[in-house]
Design a protein around this motif. Structure first.
Motif, PDB file in Angstrom:
ATOM      1  N   UNK A 146       0.870  -1.177   0.000  1.00  0.00           N
ATOM      2  CA  UNK A 146       0.000   0.000   0.000  1.00  0.00           C
ATOM      3  C   UNK A 146       0.907   1.227   0.000  1.00  0.00           C
ATOM      4  N   UNK A 147       0.787   2.031  -1.052  1.00  0.00           N
ATOM      5  CA  UNK A 147       1.755   3.110  -1.232  1.00  0.00           C
ATOM      6  C   UNK A 147       1.090   4.421  -1.633  1.00  0.00           C
ATOM      7  N   UNK A 148       1.745   5.504  -1.262  1.00  0.00           N
ATOM      8  CA  UNK A 148       1.418   6.838  -1.771  1.00  0.00           C
ATOM      9  C   UNK A 148       2.611   7.708  -1.416  1.00  0.00           C
ATOM     10  N   UNK A 241      19.534  -2.110   4.941  1.00  0.00           N
ATOM     11  CA  UNK A 241      19.819  -1.937   3.518  1.00  0.00           C
ATOM     12  C   UNK A 241      18.716  -2.574   2.673  1.00  0.00           C
ATOM     13  N   UNK A 242      18.573  -2.111   1.433  1.00  0.00           N
ATOM     14  CA  UNK A 242      17.581  -2.716   0.536  1.00  0.00           C
ATOM     15  C   UNK A 242      17.815  -4.207   0.327  1.00  0.00           C
ATOM     16  N   UNK A 270      14.195   1.336   0.905  1.00  0.00           N
ATOM     17  CA  UNK A 270      13.469   0.151   1.405  1.00  0.00           C
ATOM     18  C   UNK A 270      12.128   0.023   0.691  1.00  0.00           C
ATOM     19  N   UNK A 271      11.461   1.162   0.579  1.00  0.00           N
ATOM     20  CA  UNK A 271      10.154   1.150  -0.086  1.00  0.00           C
ATOM     21  C   UNK A 271      10.292   0.720  -1.538  1.00  0.00           C
ATOM     22  N   UNK A 274      10.489  -2.910  -1.776  1.00  0.00           N
ATOM     23  CA  UNK A 274       9.181  -3.541  -1.549  1.00  0.00           C
ATOM     24  C   UNK A 274       8.313  -3.409  -2.794  1.00  0.00           C
ATOM     25  N   UNK A 275       8.344  -2.235  -3.403  1.00  0.00           N
ATOM     26  CA  UNK A 275       7.521  -2.016  -4.602  1.00  0.00           C
ATOM     27  C   UNK A 275       7.953  -2.955  -5.720  1.00  0.00           C
ATOM     28  N   UNK A 276       9.257  -3.099  -5.829  1.00  0.00           N
ATOM     29  CA  UNK A 276       9.799  -3.972  -6.873  1.00  0.00           C
ATOM     30  C   UNK A 276       9.337  -5.418  -6.665  1.00  0.00           C
TER      31      UNK A 276
END
Ligand SMILES: Nc1ncnc2c1ncn2[C@@H]1O[C@H](COP(=O)(O)OP(=O)(O)O)[C@@H](O)[C@H]1O
Ligand SMILES: [Mg+2]
Length: 404
Positions: A146-148, A241-242, A270-271, A274-276
């Motif tokens: 869940x992103x914005x 780290x990512x 980090x986000x 997660x999106x990837x």
């Protein structure tokens, strides 16, 4: 002979459709599949009802293309009265609204017409294994983020309520991850005092396996939801780290059927990871200009990053029928159909937050609680629905009606 449990008897199948071609095709496919016995085709609900009453195990395949409402009522009645009758619903006009209505009748199987043989056979196998009491295999893990890029837009409310509903509906293991390390507030929203901390876990990834996870993580109340958040006094966000985030997802994917990720407002590393990794991204917006501009920019960026367009879905939060900016305007500005709308309900949301409970605990019949539950139904299991989600996201697909 059934290949799951050596059950000798075939399962009697009744096809309810007004379309002769659909009836014929199903009959042919059933013969080819082998384990189901085509009993009759009818367009008469009461005949089908009487037949099911006499059968110990049965399958009803019902085409609700033309008259969805009587079909839905019939499905609700059958699934309530006969545990041993499974139902598969079909429609040549699938839309989000209809699928949600089907799910609400208690029927989990849905396919769009025209029938695709592979999909049909997969669903028949699932139904067969249910009949044989086979333990349901873990659904292939799906990561929902869940992103914005705006704060205060409703991400945490959506992520937490969606995760709770998914666990209730599927009874499978669901992980809710708070990636908002600095200001994470899932613990507040769900009134949790986790002893576990995600930062520790991220620094010790090599020691973590399924046993560790399920024995260490706390279940949320009596659901199958596990929350991965830092206790409020333990914040070590900066040195994560990512790569550690990627590893975390890899580990969680084996144990959980769904991973719901709550993010902070922005594109930190980090986000981005997660999106990837996500199978589905809910881009949350509201029907006002600043929010829409931000969402536009997000979509542009996603596009540049090469994200698959169908994995990004628009979710309008705090929707009101009388909003000055209408859903059509939003769709035009964003060049994408709206996947979901969560209604505005200040009072219910506030009392949920103040009590630290999901909105369904305040009032499960409220418009917001129903919206979260229906969203969970929409994204739960079944690749068929996944395929439908993809179709909805393509504005070029004229076959699809507008969803709302
Ligand atoms: N559908 C809604 N109707 C009314 N208020 C909402 C709704 N969704 C969220 N809110 C409120 O908006 C505020 C911000 O929500 P939150 O989920 O914390 O946003 P974010 O995580 O994006 O910062 C909270 O006070 C929440 O109760
Ligand atoms: Mg938040």
């Amino acid at each position: 002979m059934c290949y799951y449990c050596s059950m000798g008897q075939k399962i009697s199948t009744i096809v309810i459709s007004e379309d002769k071609h659909t009836q014929e095709l199903i009959k042919l496919y059933l013969e080819e599949f082998g384990e189901f016995n085509f009993l009759a085709a009818t367009d008469d609900f009461s005949k089908a009802y009487e037949a099911v009453k006499e059968l110990s195990k049965s399958l009803i395949i019902i085409d609700i293309s033309d008259y969805p409402d009587p079909g839905l009522n019939f499905m609700a009645k059958i699934s309530q009265e006969f545990e041993n009758c499974k139902i598969l619903a079909l429609s040549d006009r699938p839309n989000v609204d209809l699928i949600v209505k089907v799910m609400r009748t208690g029927v989990k199987n849905f396919l769009s017409l025209p029938l695709i043989k592979n999909d049909f056979f997969t669903i028949l196998s699932d139904i067969l294994s249910e009949f044989c009491g086979q333990q349901k295999k873990k659904t292939k893990c799906r990561i929902l983020t869940v992103f914005s890029n705006k704060g205060g837009i409703g991400k945490t409310s959506i992520a937490s309520n969606l995760a709770v509903e998914l666990a209730k509906i599927t009874k499978e293991n669901v992980a809710l991850i708070d990636l908002n390390f600095q200001l994470g507030d899932i613990t507040t929203v769900l009134d949790l005092k986790p002893s576990f901390n995600i930062s520790y876990m991220l620094q010790n990834l090599d020691k973590i396996n399924e046993d560790f996870l399920l024995s260490t993580l706390e279940k949320y109340k009596d659901t199958s939801l596990y929350v991965l958040a830092d206790p409020p006094y333990f914040k070590q966000a900066d040195n994560i780290s990512p790569i550690q985030i990627s590893k975390l997802f890899e580990i969680l994917k084996d144990t959980f059927s769904y991973i719901v990720v709550d993010t902070s407002a922005g594109f930190d590393a980090k986000t981005m990871k997660a999106l990837e990794f996500s199978d589905l991204i809910f881009l949350v917006t509201t029907a006002n200009l600043p929010a829409l501009r931000s969402s536009q920019r997000c979509l542009e960026l996603f596009n540049k990053l090469g994200f698959d367009n169908s994995k990004i879905q628009i979710l309008i939060n705090r929707y009101m029928e009388n909003d000055e900016i209408k859903k059509e305007d939003v769709e035009e500005v964003l060049g994408k159909k709206i996947f979901w709308k969560v209604p505005n309900n200040y009072f219910t949301m506030m009392s949920a937050i103040n009590k630290g409970v999901p909105v369904a605990e305040i009032n499960q019949d409220s418009n917001v609680a129903r919206s979260y539950k229906d969203l969970a139904l929409m994204v739960s299991d079944s690749v068929y629905k996944q395929n439908l989600i993809k179709k909805f996201s393509s504005p070029a697909n004229e076959v699809m009606e507008r969803i709302f």
